[in-house]
Write a protein that holds these residues in place. Sequence first.
Motif, PDB file in Angstrom:
ATOM      1  N   TYR A 108     -28.940  -5.616  53.264  1.00 52.49           N
ATOM      2  CA  TYR A 108     -28.516  -6.176  54.587  1.00 52.49           C
ATOM      3  C   TYR A 108     -29.493  -5.847  55.616  1.00 52.49           C
ATOM      4  O   TYR A 108     -29.762  -6.893  56.342  1.00 52.49           O
ATOM      5  CB  TYR A 108     -27.415  -5.096  55.066  1.00 52.49           C
ATOM      6  CG  TYR A 108     -26.001  -5.239  54.021  1.00 52.49           C
ATOM      7  CD1 TYR A 108     -25.480  -6.152  54.203  1.00 52.49           C
ATOM      8  CD2 TYR A 108     -25.786  -4.385  53.237  1.00 52.49           C
ATOM      9  CE1 TYR A 108     -24.282  -6.473  53.424  1.00 52.49           C
ATOM     10  CE2 TYR A 108     -24.702  -4.385  52.386  1.00 52.49           C
ATOM     11  CZ  TYR A 108     -23.943  -5.386  52.198  1.00 52.49           C
ATOM     12  OH  TYR A 108     -22.880  -5.742  51.570  1.00 52.49           O
ATOM     13  N   GLN A 122     -25.828  -3.341  59.825  1.00 53.49           N
ATOM     14  CA  GLN A 122     -24.279  -3.178  59.907  1.00 53.49           C
ATOM     15  C   GLN A 122     -23.895  -4.530  60.348  1.00 53.49           C
ATOM     16  O   GLN A 122     -22.631  -5.153  60.031  1.00 53.49           O
ATOM     17  CB  GLN A 122     -23.930  -2.193  60.896  1.00 53.49           C
ATOM     18  CG  GLN A 122     -22.356  -1.874  60.676  1.00 53.49           C
ATOM     19  CD  GLN A 122     -21.995  -0.767  61.756  1.00 53.49           C
ATOM     20  OE1 GLN A 122     -22.775  -0.244  62.477  1.00 53.49           O
ATOM     21  NE2 GLN A 122     -20.792  -0.218  61.325  1.00 53.49           N
ATOM     22  N   GLY A 125     -23.844  -7.063  57.696  1.00 52.36           N
ATOM     23  CA  GLY A 125     -22.607  -6.744  56.749  1.00 52.36           C
ATOM     24  C   GLY A 125     -21.403  -7.159  57.180  1.00 52.36           C
ATOM     25  O   GLY A 125     -20.590  -7.738  56.593  1.00 52.36           O
ATOM     26  N   GLN A 126     -20.855  -7.089  58.749  1.00 47.81           N
ATOM     27  CA  GLN A 126     -19.892  -7.631  59.105  1.00 47.81           C
ATOM     28  C   GLN A 126     -19.960  -9.243  59.144  1.00 47.81           C
ATOM     29  O   GLN A 126     -18.967  -9.924  58.755  1.00 47.81           O
ATOM     30  CB  GLN A 126     -19.854  -7.116  60.581  1.00 47.81           C
ATOM     31  CG  GLN A 126     -19.429  -5.603  60.840  1.00 47.81           C
ATOM     32  CD  GLN A 126     -19.547  -5.238  62.111  1.00 47.81           C
ATOM     33  OE1 GLN A 126     -20.325  -5.911  63.025  1.00 47.81           O
ATOM     34  NE2 GLN A 126     -19.256  -3.870  62.372  1.00 47.81           N
TER      35      GLN A 126
END
Length: 179
Positions: A108, A122, A125-126
Motif C-alpha cells: 500500500y 491507508q 487501502g480505502q
Amino acid sequence: MTTPYFALFDTVLGRCGVIWGGNGIVGFQLPERTEGGTRERVRKCFPDARERPAGAGERAVTDRVAALLAGAPDDLADVALDLTAVGDFDRRVYAVTRTIGPGHTLTYGEVAAAVGSPGAAQAVGQALGRNPIPILVPCHRVLAAHGAVGGFSAAGGAVTKRALLKAEHTPGFDDPTLF
C-alpha cells in the motif's frame, strides 16, 4: 451514462459477474456463495444494470479472466475500463495497480508513493476497498507492509485474496507447505 449490462460466467473460483457500459467495463463481481448471491451483489452495486448475454467483446474479457484465475498469466492491462464514476485519487491508485503483473505485488505504501502521496497507505487501502473492478484492477496484488496480506473486501476476505495470489503463482502464496 448508457444503461449498464451484466452477465455471469464460470471460473475455477465460481460464478463471477462482469458489468459493462458503452465505454468499457464498469464493474466486476467475484463469486458469492451462490450464483443468486453473485447476481444480488451485482444488482446492489449496479442497480440500473440489466442482465443479458455477453457480447463477443465481453466474452473475450471473461474468457481471459477465467484463464487467469485458472493460472494462465495475463495482466489484462489492455482491457478497456470505464472509470468515469470514480474519483481522481482512486483512478490514480487504480492506474498504478493495473501495472502490477500477475505473480508480483506492491505494498500500500509503494502505491501511495507512486501516486505522489507518500504516507497515504491507508487512503490507498480505502481506494482499493472501493474498487468496482477487482481482477481487472488487481487490488489483490497490493499487500500490507512486510508482505502481510492486508484486507480484501470481496466475499471470503483475505482467504479469497490468498487464493487469487496463489492462482497467479505469486511467490510466498503458491509454495507447498508441510502442514
